[in-house]
Write a protein that holds these residues in place. Structure first.
Motif, PDB file in Angstrom:
ATOM      1  N   PHE A 331       1.013  -1.162  -0.018  1.00  0.00           N
ATOM      2  CA  PHE A 331       0.062   0.036   0.106  1.00  0.00           C
ATOM      3  C   PHE A 331       0.885   1.117  -0.018  1.00  0.00           C
ATOM      4  CE2 PHE A 331      -3.640   2.290   2.472  1.00  0.00           C
ATOM      5  CZ  PHE A 331      -3.814   3.239   1.174  1.00  0.00           C
ATOM      6  N   ARG A 332       2.011   1.398   0.835  1.00  0.00           N
ATOM      7  CA  ARG A 332       2.687   2.590   0.975  1.00  0.00           C
ATOM      8  C   ARG A 332       3.477   2.607  -0.219  1.00  0.00           C
ATOM      9  NH1 ARG A 332       4.239   6.809   4.513  1.00  0.00           N
ATOM     10  NH2 ARG A 332       6.029   7.421   3.758  1.00  0.00           N
ATOM     11  N   SER A 333       3.971   1.729  -0.740  1.00  0.00           N
ATOM     12  CA  SER A 333       4.932   1.424  -2.055  1.00  0.00           C
ATOM     13  C   SER A 333       4.156   2.280  -3.415  1.00  0.00           C
ATOM     14  CB  SER A 333       5.550   0.581  -2.607  1.00  0.00           C
ATOM     15  OG  SER A 333       4.342  -0.757  -2.809  1.00  0.00           O
ATOM     16  N   ILE A 334       2.560   1.875  -3.364  1.00  0.00           N
ATOM     17  CA  ILE A 334       1.811   2.261  -4.429  1.00  0.00           C
ATOM     18  C   ILE A 334       1.499   3.786  -4.274  1.00  0.00           C
ATOM     19  CG2 ILE A 334      -0.286   1.974  -5.653  1.00  0.00           C
ATOM     20  CD1 ILE A 334       1.836   0.161  -6.311  1.00  0.00           C
ATOM     21  N   ALA A 335       1.098   4.030  -3.042  1.00  0.00           N
ATOM     22  CA  ALA A 335       0.636   5.392  -2.535  1.00  0.00           C
ATOM     23  C   ALA A 335       1.810   6.363  -2.830  1.00  0.00           C
ATOM     24  CB  ALA A 335       0.267   5.612  -1.187  1.00  0.00           C
ATOM     25  N   ALA A 336       2.992   5.865  -2.732  1.00  0.00           N
ATOM     26  CA  ALA A 336       4.197   7.019  -2.838  1.00  0.00           C
ATOM     27  C   ALA A 336       4.568   6.960  -4.111  1.00  0.00           C
ATOM     28  CB  ALA A 336       5.125   6.352  -1.696  1.00  0.00           C
ATOM     29  N   GLU A 337       4.065   6.148  -5.206  1.00  0.00           N
ATOM     30  CA  GLU A 337       4.994   6.085  -6.234  1.00  0.00           C
ATOM     31  C   GLU A 337       4.569   7.387  -7.165  1.00  0.00           C
ATOM     32  OE1 GLU A 337       3.724   2.898  -8.574  1.00  0.00           O
ATOM     33  OE2 GLU A 337       1.799   3.460  -9.398  1.00  0.00           O
ATOM     34  N   ALA A 338       5.126   7.092  -8.445  1.00  0.00           N
ATOM     35  CA  ALA A 338       4.905   8.444  -9.510  1.00  0.00           C
ATOM     36  C   ALA A 338       3.474   8.527  -9.803  1.00  0.00           C
ATOM     37  CB  ALA A 338       5.786   7.937 -10.737  1.00  0.00           C
ATOM     38  N   ASN A 339       2.536   7.621  -9.929  1.00  0.00           N
ATOM     39  CA  ASN A 339       1.374   7.734 -10.128  1.00  0.00           C
ATOM     40  C   ASN A 339       0.379   7.993  -9.053  1.00  0.00           C
ATOM     41  OD1 ASN A 339       1.467   7.673 -13.053  1.00  0.00           O
ATOM     42  ND2 ASN A 339       1.408   5.561 -12.764  1.00  0.00           N
ATOM     43  N   GLY A 340       0.932   7.969  -7.794  1.00  0.00           N
ATOM     44  CA  GLY A 340       0.361   8.410  -6.596  1.00  0.00           C
ATOM     45  C   GLY A 340       0.716   9.758  -6.172  1.00  0.00           C
ATOM     46  N   VAL A 341       1.181   9.739  -4.991  1.00  0.00           N
ATOM     47  CA  VAL A 341       1.567  11.150  -4.263  1.00  0.00           C
ATOM     48  C   VAL A 341       2.379  11.825  -5.078  1.00  0.00           C
ATOM     49  CG1 VAL A 341       3.617  10.308  -2.782  1.00  0.00           C
ATOM     50  CG2 VAL A 341       2.029  12.208  -2.063  1.00  0.00           C
ATOM     51  N   ASP A 342       3.377  11.211  -5.750  1.00  0.00           N
ATOM     52  CA  ASP A 342       4.424  12.207  -6.784  1.00  0.00           C
ATOM     53  C   ASP A 342       3.530  12.948  -7.939  1.00  0.00           C
ATOM     54  OD1 ASP A 342       6.292  11.286  -5.163  1.00  0.00           O
ATOM     55  OD2 ASP A 342       7.316  10.188  -6.647  1.00  0.00           O
ATOM     56  N   TYR A 343       2.652  12.303  -8.477  1.00  0.00           N
ATOM     57  CA  TYR A 343       1.873  12.842  -9.355  1.00  0.00           C
ATOM     58  C   TYR A 343       0.946  14.377  -8.449  1.00  0.00           C
ATOM     59  CZ  TYR A 343      -2.166  14.192 -12.282  1.00  0.00           C
ATOM     60  OH  TYR A 343      -3.228  14.762 -13.102  1.00  0.00           O
ATOM     61  N   VAL A 344       0.563  14.007  -7.534  1.00  0.00           N
ATOM     62  CA  VAL A 344      -0.272  15.390  -6.850  1.00  0.00           C
ATOM     63  C   VAL A 344       0.886  16.232  -6.405  1.00  0.00           C
ATOM     64  CG1 VAL A 344      -1.191  15.693  -4.609  1.00  0.00           C
ATOM     65  CG2 VAL A 344      -1.742  13.693  -5.952  1.00  0.00           C
ATOM     66  N   ILE A 345       2.204  15.815  -6.007  1.00  0.00           N
ATOM     67  CA  ILE A 345       3.100  16.777  -5.709  1.00  0.00           C
ATOM     68  C   ILE A 345       3.494  17.537  -6.985  1.00  0.00           C
ATOM     69  CG2 ILE A 345       5.420  17.176  -4.845  1.00  0.00           C
ATOM     70  CD1 ILE A 345       5.025  14.832  -3.332  1.00  0.00           C
ATOM     71  N   ASN A 346       3.792  16.855  -8.162  1.00  0.00           N
ATOM     72  CA  ASN A 346       3.919  17.532  -9.379  1.00  0.00           C
ATOM     73  C   ASN A 346       2.938  18.576  -9.706  1.00  0.00           C
ATOM     74  OD1 ASN A 346       6.715  17.085 -10.684  1.00  0.00           O
ATOM     75  ND2 ASN A 346       6.165  15.036 -10.722  1.00  0.00           N
ATOM     76  N   LEU A 372      13.091  14.254   3.431  1.00  0.00           N
ATOM     77  CA  LEU A 372      14.515  14.443   3.077  1.00  0.00           C
ATOM     78  C   LEU A 372      14.811  13.093   2.330  1.00  0.00           C
ATOM     79  CD1 LEU A 372      16.153  15.479   6.466  1.00  0.00           C
ATOM     80  CD2 LEU A 372      15.966  16.810   4.468  1.00  0.00           C
ATOM     81  N   GLY A 373      15.514  13.644   1.237  1.00  0.00           N
ATOM     82  CA  GLY A 373      15.715  12.292   0.218  1.00  0.00           C
ATOM     83  C   GLY A 373      14.873  12.344  -1.047  1.00  0.00           C
ATOM     84  N   HIS A 374      13.746  12.950  -0.689  1.00  0.00           N
ATOM     85  CA  HIS A 374      12.548  12.956  -1.873  1.00  0.00           C
ATOM     86  C   HIS A 374      13.123  13.596  -2.943  1.00  0.00           C
ATOM     87  CE1 HIS A 374       8.681  13.360  -4.064  1.00  0.00           C
ATOM     88  NE2 HIS A 374       8.255  12.238  -3.203  1.00  0.00           N
ATOM     89  N   GLN A 375      12.963  13.175  -4.274  1.00  0.00           N
ATOM     90  CA  GLN A 375      13.305  13.896  -5.471  1.00  0.00           C
ATOM     91  C   GLN A 375      12.758  15.278  -5.708  1.00  0.00           C
ATOM     92  OE1 GLN A 375      12.548  11.694  -8.987  1.00  0.00           O
ATOM     93  NE2 GLN A 375      10.480  11.082  -8.476  1.00  0.00           N
ATOM     94  N   LEU A 376      11.583  15.476  -5.218  1.00  0.00           N
ATOM     95  CA  LEU A 376      10.747  16.567  -5.383  1.00  0.00           C
ATOM     96  C   LEU A 376      10.905  17.647  -4.407  1.00  0.00           C
ATOM     97  CD1 LEU A 376       7.808  14.986  -6.981  1.00  0.00           C
ATOM     98  CD2 LEU A 376       9.543  16.202  -8.373  1.00  0.00           C
ATOM     99  N   ARG A 377      11.746  17.274  -3.458  1.00  0.00           N
ATOM    100  CA  ARG A 377      11.839  18.147  -2.194  1.00  0.00           C
ATOM    101  C   ARG A 377      12.276  19.708  -2.309  1.00  0.00           C
ATOM    102  NH1 ARG A 377      11.265  17.878   3.281  1.00  0.00           N
ATOM    103  NH2 ARG A 377      12.752  19.488   4.339  1.00  0.00           N
ATOM    104  N   SER A 378      13.151  19.699  -3.461  1.00  0.00           N
ATOM    105  CA  SER A 378      13.647  21.076  -3.583  1.00  0.00           C
ATOM    106  C   SER A 378      12.781  22.018  -4.452  1.00  0.00           C
ATOM    107  CB  SER A 378      15.029  20.912  -4.442  1.00  0.00           C
ATOM    108  OG  SER A 378      14.813  20.359  -5.556  1.00  0.00           O
ATOM    109  N   ARG A 379      11.899  21.222  -5.210  1.00  0.00           N
ATOM    110  CA  ARG A 379      10.954  22.143  -5.753  1.00  0.00           C
ATOM    111  C   ARG A 379       9.916  22.511  -4.915  1.00  0.00           C
ATOM    112  NH1 ARG A 379       8.081  22.399 -10.707  1.00  0.00           N
ATOM    113  NH2 ARG A 379       6.576  23.927 -10.602  1.00  0.00           N
ATOM    114  N   ALA A 380       9.392  21.552  -3.938  1.00  0.00           N
ATOM    115  CA  ALA A 380       8.315  21.966  -3.094  1.00  0.00           C
ATOM    116  C   ALA A 380       8.979  22.960  -1.982  1.00  0.00           C
ATOM    117  CB  ALA A 380       7.988  20.621  -2.274  1.00  0.00           C
ATOM    118  N   LEU A 381      10.336  22.920  -1.602  1.00  0.00           N
ATOM    119  CA  LEU A 381      10.575  24.134  -0.728  1.00  0.00           C
ATOM    120  C   LEU A 381      10.752  25.342  -1.374  1.00  0.00           C
ATOM    121  CD1 LEU A 381      13.826  22.092   0.202  1.00  0.00           C
ATOM    122  CD2 LEU A 381      12.193  23.103   2.058  1.00  0.00           C
TER     123      LEU A 381
END
Length: 1178
Positions: A331-346, A372-381
């Motif tokens: 569940f965690r791996s799917i929710a946190a993948e590119a089509n899950g939360v990463d899509y929303v973040i982008n 920390l360590g997330h590839q989209l963190r700098s953009r979110a910051l």
């Protein structure tokens, strides 16, 4: 994970590309309509156990684990369970276990089955979509049937059982069997065969049809699945315990159909998911799955309709969901993948900047989704940094600006070399730093911003899409530096950069209005400072074109309006055409109308309105224009959301213009200056940074004396005293407030007193620790923490002021408070202003006396100061018997034009007795003149010498009235005296010449100090910085003989030279020594002030007085140590002459003892070495 997003992605903002959406492998052709044949992976050969050998026995089956457990429909299960069917009546179910991120499960469940009456048994792997109560039996992942012989063929060793392929992989179970003689079920549930009811059958049929749709992609299968799920929902009304499950199953089928363009309606689907979530509140076992389902549905609709509200809500749902999803689960791996939360973040990162509280909350949510360590963190910051920066632009809250800078620093720090978005983060951070420079006036911010803009420009070479932005931003930063430092190269380069940017933004370019405006700002700045007249008409044309491009509701339209207004003001002063000033006023009024009442930029509209009205007044002399100008001065200076530096400059200009036009608001303007200065310096944590803040404003150094002069001309001597005192204590005011005694408050309200004392310590500690920080990010964090503590401290002060008896707690003192300084003799404030020079005598009681000094002007005092410097330098190389004619002439001048008028008031108006105590409190240029040594050098007709000032009175100095009041109050706390002599005559290489008489001086002092005092001596190698500091703290009386150095560039670095490190003024001021009484500084330059802020009296003697010493003898220039010992001997002889009869050591005798000493050594000590010593304090 199912890929729901098939339509083209919405174009992103400039910052980062949308991540590619992964594709899944094609569905396996395997069908599930028949029970497949057994497929076993044998681990170890064992002898076969035939059925006859265990007739009427039991088989214990252990379900150990499973792997490759792919769900055919790709839907996320709540868990996986195993079902075994011994016969048509009995079925066993394992526990439902969560699927891991590797699509494996560990059960460890055991069941004992009877082989009686059944030749075989079946085993199934099923996905459950409910963690709690199940509706139906879930979705089949794999199913096998085998005989008992096949099962028992593996003996008692674990073995793998492989199931038919699902989407290219074979699910596998690891089992273990054994024959036992009794039934001992341990886990799971042995029950009747699965409930054969319509709800169950329809639910299972719906799952089966949906799985076929997902693998074969036939809409007919989807329609059948929906029909089954709808029938179930119809039989599970709102009151039914399975209503939420039925809603979810139907909604999921509709969602996938919508994602694959087989269905068109998504709104009804979202309603179903919302209803299900409402029935599964927090703590419900299936709450997290319902959060996920709704988030996916919202993301899916956003993917097609680009509805911003959908992606914002999806972010909130993921923010709530992810903490509920344990690490390592599927569940965690799917929710946190590119089509899950990463899509929303982008997609959230692609939303426009929103400075509202809701918009900033969303940005914080998105950042928390990027640990920390997330590839989209700098953009979110960076996105959060821009949102809080936008809120600062609208509301002026410095916390927002600091937060923006801290976030921007982290975003930049996370960029690896060559990272594509680094230029944006550099530029955005630099813009925030420039804003903070404008708001707080810290030069380091501007220097760092220019460096970052240069780096961003380097990353945007010719041809880069956003090169014009970097050119513009760097140009604006250079304009800010030009306004500060007046380096013509900065404004020249800025104009060049803005012209290049404009070429990159031809007509039709979306950023052309910005480049037009910025070039106009640069050209107008050059016109104002360098009077390049040809710039003016070009500036007007640029602003007019900019306005044509900007819609009325454009965010920057008000800026263009008031900037254009400023240009018309400039042209009006050149042409005196009334149309120009009328248009300037109209434009400013339009700008004001476009802004909320507290918008920071209203300040500029007020400012340019006053310029317009004042310009017109200068030409037409209409008093109404002057009144309107003054009112806009007032509004600009008081505008609370603008930074202090700009408000201070406006208030200073207000005071100057009110003086020029003799307007009654002049004193109000000066008062505003001091209030703003006070608030401004209190934002600086260290005393050095407070001095930097104080000297940053041109013309501010003379404000205290100019304010006093204004009050004198207004006939308000009491206010003159109050203003000069308030203006001269800016840098030290906070430090002294933090040390304010709360004894009276403790009696009235112990709780408030304790709270205030504790907060004062915290603020003081924060200030000291921040002074040593060099890392900029750490310094920003320290500044934020300091501001937080200061806010609490100010709240505590406000609470104390609510008590009637303490209503003026820590407010600038009134005249009646300051008059306490004159309790033991009058205090004479000498005021040197460009408007007039005069003195104010504060008597022991009653109103102050004004002493005009018509024969001296400010320019005369500056000349006098330079002449004294040359005369003393010349005297230092003369023989001891040579007459000091130059000094005599100068001291006679001081007597005639300065001190004689004052002495006349003391003698004839105040009737002050001879040899009474008086205190001199010089300001501005007076601080550099030895007033105490004023001498007529005249002989009366009868042959007697006319008395000098020190023949008439015992003279002392005080840096401020408040300092003298504090010293008097400190005399209430007396302790047993202890005396330390500190000497360093051999400071070491590069620290000054050897002082050969130091050791003999220390020995002399030691002999003269009464034996009743605890006497110690520190000299030679023991006279270190640490040793001297410790001695200062542990003794009440101190004699210090060494080199002293006043640092004109940074007076807080003024120091005594010790063996190792310098003992600085800052070191001394950091110590609070309330029991200290007296210090004799037999060193050079210990009472020479700061040239940059002469009214702040920053020198070593004043520092010792601030730290707690009530009475100090210091020096004005270089001391000859061989000669000084004569003064020292005479001083201590007079100081302690009455102690032979057992009297107490009294530091209040120091001024008298010094007076007697300088008289006693007239014949053996040259004039300049007698007058070098002065007394400060009680």
């Amino acid at each position: 994970m199912l890929n729901l997003f098939f339509s083209p992605s919405q174009p992103n903002s400039i910052h980062s590309p949308t991540p590619s959406l992964s594709a899944h492998p094609p569905p396996s052709p395997t069908t599930h309509s028949q029970i497949p044949m057994l497929r076993v992976v044998r681990r170890l050969f064992r002898p076969t156990i035939t059925r006859s050998s265990f007739a009427n026995q039991y088989v214990r089956l252990e379900i150990i684990s499973g792997k490759n457990l792919q769900v055919p429909s790709l839907r996320i299960p709540a868990g996986i369970y195993i079902s075994t069917n011994v016969d048509s009546q009995k079925r066993w179910k394992s526990l439902i276990k969560v699927l891991s991120s590797e699509q494996s499960v560990v059960w460890g469940n055991t069941v004992t089955l009877s082989s009686w009456g059944s030749p075989a048994f079946s085993i199934e792997i099923r996905a459950s979509y409910e963690a709690d109560r199940m509706l139906g039996n879930g979705e089949v992942i794999g199913k096998l049937q085998m005989s008992w012989d096949e099962l028992l063929d593996h003996g008692d060793e674990p073995f793998d059982l492989s199931f038919p392929s699902v989407r290219g992989v074979h699910p596998t179970l690891t089992l273990k069997v054994a024959v036992v003689h009794a039934c001992d079920n341990q886990n799971g549930a042995l029950s009747d065969s699965l409930v054969d009811c319509e709800i169950t059958r329809e639910t299972d049929a719906g799952h089966a049809r949906f799985a076929k749709y997902m693998t074969r992609e036939r809409v007919s299968h989807l329609n059948h699945a929906v029909q089954h799920f709808q029938l179930v929902l119809d039989q599970c009304p709102a009151s039914h315990p399975d209503h939420a499950t039925a809603l979810t199953n139907l909604a999921w089928a509709h969602l996938i159909g919508y994602a694959r363009n087989d269905f068109q309606d998504i709104d009804a689907t979202l309603s179903l998911f919302r209803d299900a979530l409402a029935l599964r509140p927090q703590r419900h076992p299936d709450h997290s799955l319902s959060l996920y389902n709704l988030a996916v549905a919202l993301s899916c609709r956003h993917n097609k309709k680009y509805t911003a509200a959908d992606i914002r809500e999806a972010a909130q749902l993921y923010h709530e969901l992810l903490p509920l999803c344990p690490e390592g689960t599927y569940f965690r791996s799917i929710a946190a993948e590119a089509n899950g939360v990463d899509y929303v973040i982008n997609r959230c990162n692609g939303l426009p900047t929103d400075a509202s509280d809701e918009g900033i909350h969303l940005r914080r949510v998105v950042l928390e989704l990027c640990p920390l360590g997330h590839q989209l963190r700098s953009r979110a910051l960076d996105e959060l940094a821009q949102a809080v920066k936008a809120r600062f632009d609208q509301h002026g809250g410095i916390d927002d600006l600091d937060t923006s800078i801290q976030l921007g620093r982290e975003a930049v720090s996370l960029c690896p070399e060559g990272y594509s978005d680094c230029d944006y983060y550099l530029d955005n951070l630099a813009v925030s730093l420039v804003s903070r420079f404008n708001h707080q006036g810290k030069p380091n911010d501007l220097d760092e911003a220019i460096s970052l803009h240069e780096e961003a420009l380097r990353l945007r070479p010719v041809g880069h899409e956003y090169r014009d932005c970097s050119l513009d931003n760097l140009g604006l930063a250079l304009i800010a530096r030009f306004n500060k430092r007046r380096d013509i190269d900065d404004i020249t380069r800025a104009i060049s950069l803005h012209r290049e940017a404009l070429k990159l933004c031809p007509p039709g370019h979306p950023r052309r209005d910005t480049t037009l405006s910025n070039l106009a700002v640069a050209l107008h700045t050059r016109y104002d400072k360098l009077d390049v007249s040809e710039d003016l008409n070009e500036v007007i044309d640029l602003y007019r074109e900019c306005l044509r491009l900007q819609q009325h509701d454009h965010l920057q339209c008000h800026v263009t309006l008031h900037n254009l207004s400023s240009v018309f003001c400039s042209r009006f002063m050149q042409t005196q055409e009334n149309e120009d000033v009328e248009e300037a006023i109209t434009l400013c009024q339009q700008s004001l109308a476009a802004l909320s009442s507290l918008h920071p930029d209203r300040f500029f509209s007020y400012m340019w309105l006053q310029v317009a009205y004042l310009s017109r007044y200068r030409i037409l002399h209409d008093p109404a224009d002057l009144s309107l100008a003054i009112e806009n001065f007032r509004l600009a200076s008081r505008h609370p959301t603008r930074g202090f530096p700009q408000r201070i400059m406006e208030a200073i200009y207000w005071a100057r213009q009110a003086e020029v036009y003799q307007h009654e608001s002049a004193l109000e303007a000066y008062q505003m200056c001091f209030e703003l200065f006070d608030s401004h310096v209190m934002t600086r944590s260290s005393i050095i940074s407070r001095r930097e803040a104080a000297i940053a404003f041109r013309g501010a150094q003379s404000l205290p004396v100019d304010a006093a002069s204004c009050a004198i001309h207004s006939g308000n001597l009491r206010q003159a005293v109050e203003l000069v005192e308030q203006g001269r204590c800016q840098q030290w005011s906070l430090a002294s407030r933090l040390r304010t005694s709360v004894e009276d408050l403790e009696s009235a309200n112990p709780k408030l007193a304790h709270n205030y004392s504790e907060l004062s310590k915290l603020v003081s500690n924060a200030a000291q620790s921040s002074a040593t920080i060099t890392d900029r990010a750490a310094a920003d964090r320290a500044a934020t923490e300091y501001r937080r503590l200061m806010s609490q401290w100010e709240a505590a002060v406000a609470e104390i002021r609510d008590l009637r008896a303490f209503s003026r707690f820590l407010l600038p003192p009134l005249y009646q408070d300051l008059q306490a300084a004159a309790r033991q003799g009058p205090v004479i404030i000498l005021i040197a202003s460009e408007h007039s020079c005069s003195a104010i005598i504060i008597p022991t009681s009653g109103d102050p006396h004004h002493v005009p000094l018509p024969s001296v002007a400010l320019a005369d005092l500056k000349i006098l100061k330079d002449r004294f410097t040359r005369a003393i330098r010349h005297a230092s190389v003369m023989g001891p018997k040579q007459p000091r004619n130059d000094l005599i002439v100068l001291l006679r001048t001081v007597w005639d034009v300065v001190m004689l008028p004052i002495v006349n008031i003391l003698q004839y108006d105040l009737k002050l007795k001879y040899h009474s105590r008086i205190w001199l409190c010089p300001t501005a240029a007076f601080t550099s003149i030895p007033l105490h040594a004023a001498h007529p050098f005249k002989t009366n007709p009868d042959g007697s010498k006319e008395p000098c000032l020190e023949d008439l009175y015992i003279c002392s100095y005080t840096p401020t009235l408040s300092a003298l009041v504090r010293s008097r109050q400190g005399m209430k706390r007396r302790v047993t005296p202890s005396f330390v002599t500190i000497g360093q005559g051999q400071p070491g290489g590069g620290k000054g010449k050897a002082l050969l008489a130091v050791d003999s001086e220390l020995e002399l002092v030691h002999k003269l100090v009464p034996a009743t005092a605890n006497r110690t001596t520190i000299s030679g190698d023991a006279a270190t910085r640490a040793g001297a500091l410790e001695a200062l703290q542990e003794n009440t009386w101190v004699h210090l003989a060494c080199h002293g150095k006043q640092d004109p560039a940074q007076p807080y670095d003024s120091h005594f030279v010790m063996k190792d490190e310098h003992l600085t003024l800052l070191d001394i001021m950091d110590k609070d020594i309330p029991h200290a009484e007296f210090a004799f500084l037999s060193a050079c330059h210990t009472a020479v002030g700061d040239e940059e802020t002469p009214d702040e009296v920053i020198h070593l003697a004043a520092g010792l007085q601030f730290s707690g010493f009530k009475s100090v003898v210091g020096t004005l220039w270089e001391v000859d140590d061989a000669v000084a010992k004569h003064v020292v001997k005479a001083f201590y002889t007079n100081m302690f002459e009455d102690l032979k009869d057992g009297g107490a050591m009294e530091c209040t005798r120091a001024a008298w003892a010094l007076n007697r000493a300088t008289h006693a050594v007239k014949t053996i000590v040259p004039l300049e070495q007698r007058m070098v010593f002065i007394h400060i304090g009680v």
